[in-house]
Each structure stands twice: as C-alpha cells, then as structure tokens.
Design a protein around this motif. Structure first.
Motif, PDB file in Angstrom:
ATOM      1  N   GLU A  87       6.677   2.002  -6.888  1.00 62.43           N
ATOM      2  CA  GLU A  87       5.827   2.173  -5.706  1.00 62.43           C
ATOM      3  C   GLU A  87       4.862   3.336  -5.886  1.00 62.43           C
ATOM      4  OE1 GLU A  87       6.175   2.893  -0.868  1.00 62.43           O
ATOM      5  OE2 GLU A  87       7.982   2.861  -2.122  1.00 62.43           O
ATOM      6  N   THR A  88       5.344   4.413  -6.505  1.00 65.34           N
ATOM      7  CA  THR A  88       4.478   5.565  -6.761  1.00 65.34           C
ATOM      8  C   THR A  88       3.366   5.201  -7.736  1.00 65.34           C
ATOM      9  OG1 THR A  88       6.311   7.096  -6.381  1.00 65.34           O
ATOM     10  CG2 THR A  88       4.409   7.942  -7.593  1.00 65.34           C
ATOM     11  N   LEU A 117       2.036  -5.015  -9.535  1.00 66.07           N
ATOM     12  CA  LEU A 117       2.391  -3.913  -8.646  1.00 66.07           C
ATOM     13  C   LEU A 117       1.497  -3.804  -7.418  1.00 66.07           C
ATOM     14  CD1 LEU A 117       3.053  -1.126 -11.324  1.00 66.07           C
ATOM     15  CD2 LEU A 117       4.718  -2.583 -10.176  1.00 66.07           C
ATOM     16  N   CYS A 118       0.564  -4.725  -7.234  1.00 65.05           N
ATOM     17  CA  CYS A 118      -0.418  -4.574  -6.154  1.00 65.05           C
ATOM     18  C   CYS A 118       0.093  -5.005  -4.797  1.00 65.05           C
ATOM     19  CB  CYS A 118      -1.694  -5.358  -6.496  1.00 65.05           C
ATOM     20  SG  CYS A 118      -1.475  -7.157  -6.469  1.00 65.05           S
ATOM     21  N   ALA A 126      -1.287   4.573  -7.332  1.00 63.14           N
ATOM     22  CA  ALA A 126      -2.380   5.109  -8.151  1.00 63.14           C
ATOM     23  C   ALA A 126      -3.262   4.015  -8.739  1.00 63.14           C
ATOM     24  CB  ALA A 126      -1.810   5.964  -9.285  1.00 63.14           C
ATOM     25  N   LEU A 127      -2.988   2.748  -8.425  1.00 61.83           N
ATOM     26  CA  LEU A 127      -3.730   1.633  -9.016  1.00 61.83           C
ATOM     27  C   LEU A 127      -4.718   1.064  -7.994  1.00 61.83           C
ATOM     28  CD1 LEU A 127      -0.777  -0.177 -10.838  1.00 61.83           C
ATOM     29  CD2 LEU A 127      -2.421   1.455 -11.801  1.00 61.83           C
ATOM     30  N   MET A 142      -6.151  -1.836  -7.653  1.00 60.81           N
ATOM     31  CA  MET A 142      -5.942  -3.193  -7.157  1.00 60.81           C
ATOM     32  C   MET A 142      -5.012  -3.203  -5.952  1.00 60.81           C
ATOM     33  SD  MET A 142      -4.654  -6.656  -9.128  1.00 60.81           S
ATOM     34  CE  MET A 142      -5.870  -6.574 -10.425  1.00 60.81           C
ATOM     35  N   SER A 143      -4.105  -2.224  -5.862  1.00 57.01           N
ATOM     36  CA  SER A 143      -3.211  -2.136  -4.705  1.00 57.01           C
ATOM     37  C   SER A 143      -4.008  -1.969  -3.424  1.00 57.01           C
ATOM     38  CB  SER A 143      -2.244  -0.958  -4.879  1.00 57.01           C
ATOM     39  OG  SER A 143      -1.455  -1.108  -6.041  1.00 57.01           O
ATOM     40  N   TYR A 144      -5.060  -1.155  -3.479  1.00 54.91           N
ATOM     41  CA  TYR A 144      -5.867  -0.911  -2.282  1.00 54.91           C
ATOM     42  C   TYR A 144      -6.788  -2.093  -1.994  1.00 54.91           C
ATOM     43  CZ  TYR A 144      -3.974   3.712  -2.892  1.00 54.91           C
ATOM     44  OH  TYR A 144      -3.092   4.764  -3.036  1.00 54.91           O
ATOM     45  N   ALA A 145      -7.158  -2.839  -3.033  1.00 58.25           N
ATOM     46  CA  ALA A 145      -7.938  -4.056  -2.805  1.00 58.25           C
ATOM     47  C   ALA A 145      -7.110  -5.071  -2.029  1.00 58.25           C
ATOM     48  CB  ALA A 145      -8.384  -4.639  -4.138  1.00 58.25           C
ATOM     49  N   VAL A 146      -5.844  -5.256  -2.424  1.00 53.85           N
ATOM     50  CA  VAL A 146      -4.967  -6.185  -1.717  1.00 53.85           C
ATOM     51  C   VAL A 146      -4.673  -5.680  -0.314  1.00 53.85           C
ATOM     52  CG1 VAL A 146      -2.645  -7.181  -1.687  1.00 53.85           C
ATOM     53  CG2 VAL A 146      -3.953  -7.118  -3.820  1.00 53.85           C
TER      54      VAL A 146
END
Length: 261
Positions: free
Chosen positions: A206-207, A191-192, A211-212, A214-218
């Motif tokens: 997407e929601t 989901l990232c 909240a994860l 790793m999404s913001y890391a990518v």
C-alpha cells in the motif's frame, strides 16, 4: 607566417523554452507519424477496441463493466502511449536524428516539449474517442461529468507519453524498449487498486502504491464514478498525475546528451 584557426562553435541553445522551436519540433514529429498509419491506428484505435472488447466480455454483468470500465479508460491510453512513444523516440535516437537535432541551436527542453506536444495532440484525439465510446455508445454509467473522465484519460495518456520518452534513453533496441513495460507499467497495474482496494493490500504494498502515479489516475476515475461534483480528492489526484508527467518530462530532458567533441 602561419596562422591558427579556431574551430567555429555552434551557437549555444537558449535555456528558455521557445514556442517556435517547440512547435517546429512537434510539426516534424507529426509529419513523420503521418507516414506511419499503423502507429497512428495503434495509438488512436487500440484503447477503443479494448474497451469494446471489455464491454462484451462482461455483457451479462454490466455493473462489472461500470465498476472497472472507468479505471481502464485511463489505464489503456497510458499503456498505449507508453509503448508507442518509447519505440518511436528510440528510433530517432538510434537513427541519429536526435544527435543531429542536438547539434543545432535547439534546447533540450524545446526538443522534449516538442515531442510531448506532438504525442499529446494524438493523446487528445485518443482520449476523446475512448471516452465518447465508453460513455455514449457502450453505456458506461458514471455519476459525475464525462468531461472529468476525459480530463483524467488525457492526463494518463500524457503521463504514458512522458514515461515513454524517459525510458527510451535506457534502451538500445525496440525490443528492449518493450521489455521496460513489465518493469514500469505492470507493477503500477497490479498496485493501482484496479483488482482490489489499495487499503486491503499488505501495508508495504500500500505504501508503494501511494508513490505510483497510476494509483491516483484510478482514484481520480473512481471519484468521477461515485460523485456528481468535482471533489477535492479528484483535484488532488489530477494534480498529482499532471505533476508526475511534468516531472518525468524533466527527467527525460536530462537524459539527452549533446556531443561536445
């Protein structure tokens, strides 16, 4: 005339973090890891080997490596540090080492901070080697500064360390610690935004991805890939990853239990 003796209680640990106790804990962990070269090799070399393999998988399409290499530069250290930290910490829990340490005047915060410092030191080496290999040897083409790539890779490795410390409290064996990877890492990996942009996902997914960490890391890696300067979005993404790491470290400290009997 009989007398009663009151059992002597161990001094209560200070609630404030102590630099000396934290560094002593980190030194002990690093001293133990020094005698386990396979673990050190896994932490430091595996991300580099995976990036090298990835580069030549896409040997005929270097643009593909450029598009996903930056993201995986952050994901590989996170996964590696999660696995190694969770297993290494579980060994100390099951061997009774943590129990003996908690019987001493050592705060739980000192203990967790010491582990984080020890594994974080290795994370710095790991992230620096992986970033240098990707940018200066494998030719990863990024628009922004490689130092920003290194920053996100380091934050991801620290997040993996924090997650590993946390989940080790819920595993009874090393096999169970590895089993947490599908539950903790794989959903974030899917989901990232690595495989498809997150805004193309089903709204529910997407929601969840929002909240994860790793999404913001990518997202942070992609910002460096596309922009020459540090953007506000990059700063936000880096702060979220760092905040999640600190939050999980706090939860890891909460899982430590001191015997009262």
């Amino acid at each position: 005339m009989s007398t009663t003796t009151t059992p002597r209680l161990a001094p209560a640990p200070s609630s404030a973090l102590s630099l000396s106790r934290t560094t002593a804990t980190a030194t002990r962990v690093l001293r133990q890891l020094r005698h386990d070269p396979r673990t050190i090799a896994m932490m430091i070399l595996i991300p580099c080997v995976m990036l090298l393999l990835l580069r030549y998988v896409f040997d005929g399409s270097p643009r593909t490596f450029d598009s996903i290499g930056a993201s995986l530069l952050g994901i590989f250290p996170l996964i590696t540090m999660f696995l190694v930290t969770s297993i290494a910490t579980l060994r100390e829990r099951t061997s009774g080492t943590l129990e003996r340490l908690l019987a001493m005047p050592l705060g739980k915060g000192d203990l967790i901070a010491g582990y984080a410092l020890a594994f974080g030191t290795l994370a710095i080496i790991q992230s620096a080697l992986a970033t240098g290999l990707a940018v200066w040897i494998l030719g990863l083409d990024v628009t922004g500064s490689p130092w920003l790539l290194l920053l996100v890779a380091l934050l991801d490795a620290l997040l993996g360390t924090a997650l590993g410390l946390f989940v080790s409290a819920f595993a009874a064996s090393e096999f169970q610690a590895v089993q947490f990877m599908p539950a903790v890492i794989f959903p974030q990996l899917l989901l990232c935004g690595l495989f498809t942009p997150r805004d193309n996902m089903h709204p529910v997914l997407e929601t969840i991805s929002d909240a994860l960490p790793m999404s913001y890391a990518v997202d942070g890696m992609n910002e460096v890939l596309r922009h020459t300067d540090m953007t506000a979005t990059f700063v936000r993404d880096a702060l979220i990853v760092a905040g999640c790491a600190l939050l999980v470290l706090g939860l890891g400290a909460a899982t430590l239990r001191r015997r009262t009997a």
